[in-house]
Design an enzyme around this catalytic site. Structure first.
Site, PDB file in Angstrom:
ATOM      1  N   ASP A   1       0.674  -1.136  -0.071  1.00  0.00           N
ATOM      2  CA  ASP A   1       0.010  -0.072   0.039  1.00  0.00           C
ATOM      3  C   ASP A   1       0.852   1.275   0.105  1.00  0.00           C
ATOM      4  O   ASP A   1       0.612   2.325  -0.196  1.00  0.00           O
ATOM      5  CB  ASP A   1      -1.077   0.098   1.283  1.00  0.00           C
ATOM      6  CG  ASP A   1      -0.269  -0.275   2.605  1.00  0.00           C
ATOM      7  OD1 ASP A   1       0.461   0.533   2.963  1.00  0.00           O
ATOM      8  OD2 ASP A   1      -0.317  -1.356   3.232  1.00  0.00           O
TER       9      ASP A   1
ATOM     10  N   ASP B   1       6.185  -5.728   6.680  1.00  0.00           N
ATOM     11  CA  ASP B   1       4.886  -5.139   6.798  1.00  0.00           C
ATOM     12  C   ASP B   1       4.086  -6.198   6.093  1.00  0.00           C
ATOM     13  O   ASP B   1       3.694  -5.583   4.984  1.00  0.00           O
ATOM     14  CB  ASP B   1       5.109  -3.819   6.157  1.00  0.00           C
ATOM     15  CG  ASP B   1       3.469  -3.185   6.037  1.00  0.00           C
ATOM     16  OD1 ASP B   1       2.638  -3.389   6.620  1.00  0.00           O
ATOM     17  OD2 ASP B   1       3.739  -1.966   5.446  1.00  0.00           O
ATOM     18  N   SER B   2       3.598  -7.212   6.496  1.00  0.00           N
ATOM     19  CA  SER B   2       3.094  -8.249   5.815  1.00  0.00           C
ATOM     20  C   SER B   2       1.445  -8.443   6.225  1.00  0.00           C
ATOM     21  O   SER B   2       1.073  -8.038   7.201  1.00  0.00           O
ATOM     22  CB  SER B   2       3.794  -9.631   5.934  1.00  0.00           C
ATOM     23  OG  SER B   2       3.551  -9.814   7.155  1.00  0.00           O
TER      24      SER B   2
HETATM   25  N1  SAM Z   1      -0.649  -2.959   7.289  1.00  0.00           N
HETATM   26  C1  SAM Z   1      -1.165  -4.381   7.065  1.00  0.00           C
HETATM   27  C2  SAM Z   1      -1.705  -5.330   8.059  1.00  0.00           C
HETATM   28  O1  SAM Z   1      -1.054  -5.475   8.967  1.00  0.00           O
HETATM   29  O2  SAM Z   1      -2.874  -5.774   7.824  1.00  0.00           O
HETATM   30  C3  SAM Z   1      -0.131  -4.944   5.970  1.00  0.00           C
HETATM   31  C4  SAM Z   1      -0.470  -4.080   4.779  1.00  0.00           C
HETATM   32  S1  SAM Z   1       0.440  -4.701   3.297  1.00  0.00           S
HETATM   33  C5  SAM Z   1      -0.936  -4.387   2.087  1.00  0.00           C
HETATM   34  C6  SAM Z   1       0.604  -6.316   3.341  1.00  0.00           C
HETATM   35  C7  SAM Z   1       1.032  -6.832   2.162  1.00  0.00           C
HETATM   36  O3  SAM Z   1       2.167  -8.069   2.500  1.00  0.00           O
HETATM   37  C8  SAM Z   1       0.142  -7.445   1.167  1.00  0.00           C
HETATM   38  O4  SAM Z   1       0.345  -6.682   0.010  1.00  0.00           O
HETATM   39  C9  SAM Z   1       0.763  -8.679   0.835  1.00  0.00           C
HETATM   40  O5  SAM Z   1       0.860  -9.060  -0.700  1.00  0.00           O
HETATM   41  C10 SAM Z   1       2.432  -8.756   1.202  1.00  0.00           C
HETATM   42  N2  SAM Z   1       2.951  -9.990   1.195  1.00  0.00           N
HETATM   43  C11 SAM Z   1       2.482 -11.102   1.915  1.00  0.00           C
HETATM   44  N3  SAM Z   1       3.362 -12.104   1.809  1.00  0.00           N
HETATM   45  C12 SAM Z   1       4.494 -11.462   1.104  1.00  0.00           C
HETATM   46  C13 SAM Z   1       5.762 -12.083   0.856  1.00  0.00           C
HETATM   47  N4  SAM Z   1       6.055 -13.297   0.880  1.00  0.00           N
HETATM   48  N5  SAM Z   1       6.691 -11.270   0.147  1.00  0.00           N
HETATM   49  C14 SAM Z   1       6.500  -9.782  -0.215  1.00  0.00           C
HETATM   50  N6  SAM Z   1       5.212  -9.497   0.250  1.00  0.00           N
HETATM   51  C15 SAM Z   1       4.294 -10.157   0.769  1.00  0.00           C
END
Ligand code: SAM
Length: 282
Positions: free
Chosen positions: A94, A162-163
């Protein structure tokens, strides 16, 4: 009956357990898209502005994203001795974390997001929050963060996980093999931080993050923040480092909308049930 059903259709609900959910009355659903990794929905809500959910769980809202993004960036920055300049973000599609790091004066940010569609959707619906993606100090890589940390040899002062929660593509971000790779990337005195879920509704996320970090780093600590749209409103983050974890001279850090020096001190004071959870995580 018909009008009651219509009303129900205008609510977005995130389910916390079989018996409890948080519901937002929505003006409109602006998007629903299934990507190769997850489902992304965008709603215009009455109380929280635009809201993004991934697989039915709230990721951010316009009204309270500042809490999460300040707390995941400013607390670890305050613990770095000197002025941190280089950061790696895993996830964070985001753009809120990168945008906040730019405000803090970081001049080199690598943001590794597995799902390019999260970035595209954020640019369209959250242009302010995601504006870091058009800044030359930010390098966006659309790939799996697990592979990236395994293969790169770049060094960072701050590594921010931040996943999404520990299911699907984010599952492998909550284990010690991942943190072994992360450890090789941190500069002298560098700090790693991850969001570690709601201690009340997702004790497993906090336990997993704590165990994974404790297996690799000598110093691990948990802090919390109040985030109204996340499960229970009570959220945890976990930091780790080879260096001692304490607030450095962070006089360069401005106050945010949530973060200030008292919050920095107070956010590490934990309720007993959270301490127990952490103690039990070997
Ligand atoms: N603030 C948020 C929360 O705690 O709910 C997190 C927001 S951010 C949108 C989370 C992101 O992590 C997602 O867009 C997702 O696609 C990404 N993500 C999940 N696994 C991942 C990985 N193995 N490598 C890179 N990004 C990843």
């Amino acid at each position: 009956m018909k009008s009651a059903m219509k009303l129900i259709e205008n609510w977005f609900s995130e389910r916390y357990s079989d018996n409890l959910q948080l519901s937002f009355r929505v003006m409109d659903q602006l998007l629903s898209v299934k990507t190769d990794f997850q489902r992304i929905d965008i709603f215009e809500t009455y109380d929280f502005g635009k809201l993004m959910s991934i697989d039915g769980t709230v990721q951010l809202t316009e009204r309270d994203e500042f809490v999460y993004h300040e707390m995941i960036t400013m607390v670890p920055s305050a613990m770095f001795k000197g002025r941190p300049k280089k950061a790696l973000i895993i996830g964070g599609g985001d753009g809120g974390t990168a945008t906040q790091l730019l405000k803090l004066g970081f001049d080199h940010i690598v943001n590794v997001e597995i799902d390019g569609q999260v970035v595209e959707v954020s640019k369209k619906y959250f242009p302010e929050i995601s504006k870091a993606f058009s800044d030359s100090r930010v390098r966006l890589l659309v790939e799996d963060g697990i592979k990236y940390v395994h293969n790169t040899d770049e060094k960072f002062d701050l590594v921010i996980i931040d996943s999404t929660d520990p299911v699907g593509p984010a599952e492998g971000l909550f284990n010690s093999n991942f943190y072994k790779d992360v450890r090789k990337l941190i500069s002298n005195g560098g700090i790693v931080v991850t969001q570690s879920g709601s201690p009340f509704y997702q004790p497993k996320a906090l336990a997993l993050a704590t165990s994974a970090m404790k297996a690799v780093f000598p110093n691990v600590a948990t802090y919390t923040a109040f985030i109204p749209t996340y499960p229970s409103g009570f959220w945890s983050f976990t930091v780790a480092s080879d260096a001692e974890l304490k607030a450095a001279d962070a006089s360069w850090l401005p106050d945010g909308k949530y973060f200030n020096k008292e919050i920095l001190e107070g956010c590490f004071r934990l309720p007993e049930f959270v301490k127990d959870l952490i103690k039990e995580s070997k």
